[in-house]
Design an enzyme around this catalytic site. Structure first.
Site, short mmCIF file in Angstrom:
data_model
loop_
_atom_site.label_atom_id
_atom_site.label_comp_id
_atom_site.label_asym_id
_atom_site.label_seq_id
_atom_site.Cartn_x
_atom_site.Cartn_y
_atom_site.Cartn_z
CG HIS A 116 41.62 39.56 35.83
ND1 HIS A 116 42.22 40.30 36.83
CD2 HIS A 116 40.29 39.70 36.02
CE1 HIS A 116 41.28 40.87 37.59
NE2 HIS A 116 40.10 40.52 37.10
CB THR A 120 50.51 36.83 40.39
OG1 THR A 120 49.39 36.92 41.25
CG2 THR A 120 50.54 38.01 39.44
NE ARG A 152 42.86 35.68 43.44
CZ ARG A 152 43.57 36.60 42.80
NH1 ARG A 152 43.04 37.25 41.77
NH2 ARG A 152 44.79 36.89 43.18
CE LYS A 180 45.74 39.18 33.09
NZ LYS A 180 46.86 39.46 34.02
NE ARG A 229 47.42 34.46 36.50
CZ ARG A 229 46.98 35.21 37.50
NH1 ARG A 229 47.25 34.88 38.75
NH2 ARG A 229 46.26 36.27 37.24
CG ASN A 281 49.47 36.84 34.59
OD1 ASN A 281 48.72 37.42 33.82
ND2 ASN A 281 49.46 37.06 35.88
CG PHE A 323 53.89 45.53 37.25
CD1 PHE A 323 52.51 45.53 37.11
CD2 PHE A 323 54.42 45.21 38.49
CE1 PHE A 323 51.66 45.23 38.17
CE2 PHE A 323 53.58 44.91 39.57
CZ PHE A 323 52.21 44.92 39.40
#
Ligand SMILES: Nc1ncnc2c1ncn2[C@@H]1O[C@H](COP(=O)(O)OP(=O)(O)OP(=O)(O)O)[C@@H](O)[C@H]1O
Length: 164
Positions: free
Chosen positions: A122, A95, A89, A12, A109, A119, A61
């Site tokens: 993804h 998250t 993941r 991100k 993260r 964070n 959000f």
């Protein structure tokens, strides 16, 4: 042998701005044994970011999230590996960044996330979601993604795996 699975991994904007974060995340991808099937750097428009996270449209959000996702470049990777969806993941960690720092301090993260929104990365939570997201971003057409072929075998004494 269990077949390979595909997933969509996205770095991100808060992380793509930082060379050490990009390098650190790439190192984790490679050292974890993923095959990188396809890679694309993209700058999503606000509208594209809204489509990408459409499932969160009702969340408080959503505006913050979609503004953030469209605020800079993202690095999109299609990864292949055994249990790729779950593996990626797991590497991401929880998250929420504060939770990641407590529960999995070496996760991506925990190391590179800044806030619950920013964070760092993804990961898709299912193959269908990754196909849908990959098509929305334009990294691949859905029929090409579904037609990905894994070829493996030993040739001239050398074991090789190729993804087409
Ligand atoms: N409480 C929150 N406050 C702010 N942003 C949030 C919050 N919860 C989630 N987000 C943002 O929305 C994204 C999507 O949330 P989701 O619940 O789908 O988590 P995820 O599946 O771990 O994340 P992703 O889809 O990005 O891999 C998160 O990655 C994060 O950027």
């Amino acid at each position: 042998m269990k077949g390979l699975e595909l997933t969509l991994a996205i770095i991100k904007p808060n992380a793509t701005k930082l060379p050490h974060a990009v390098q650190g995340i790439r190192n984790r991808i490679i050292s974890s044994g993923f095959y990188v099937v396809r890679t694309k750097d993209v700058h999503l428009s606000m509208n594209e970011a809204q489509q990408f996270y459409i499932e969160h449209k009702q969340k408080f959000f959503y505006d913050r999230l979609t503004s953030f996702l469209s605020s800079g470049n993202i690095h999109v990777h299609i990864l292949a590996g055994t249990n790729a969806i779950q593996m990626w993941r797991q590497l991401l960690g929880p998250t929420k960044v504060y939770q990641a720092k407590v529960e999995n301090p070496t996760s991506i993260r925990a190391l590179y996330g800044v806030t619950d929104t920013r964070n760092a990365a993804h990961g898709s939570d299912s193959l269908l979601e990754s196909i849908d997201s990959a098509a929305k971003i334009g990294i691949v057409c859905p029929h090409i993604f579904q037609a990905t072929i894994i070829v493996q075998g030993t040739y001239n004494g050398k074991y090789t795996r190729v993804i087409i």
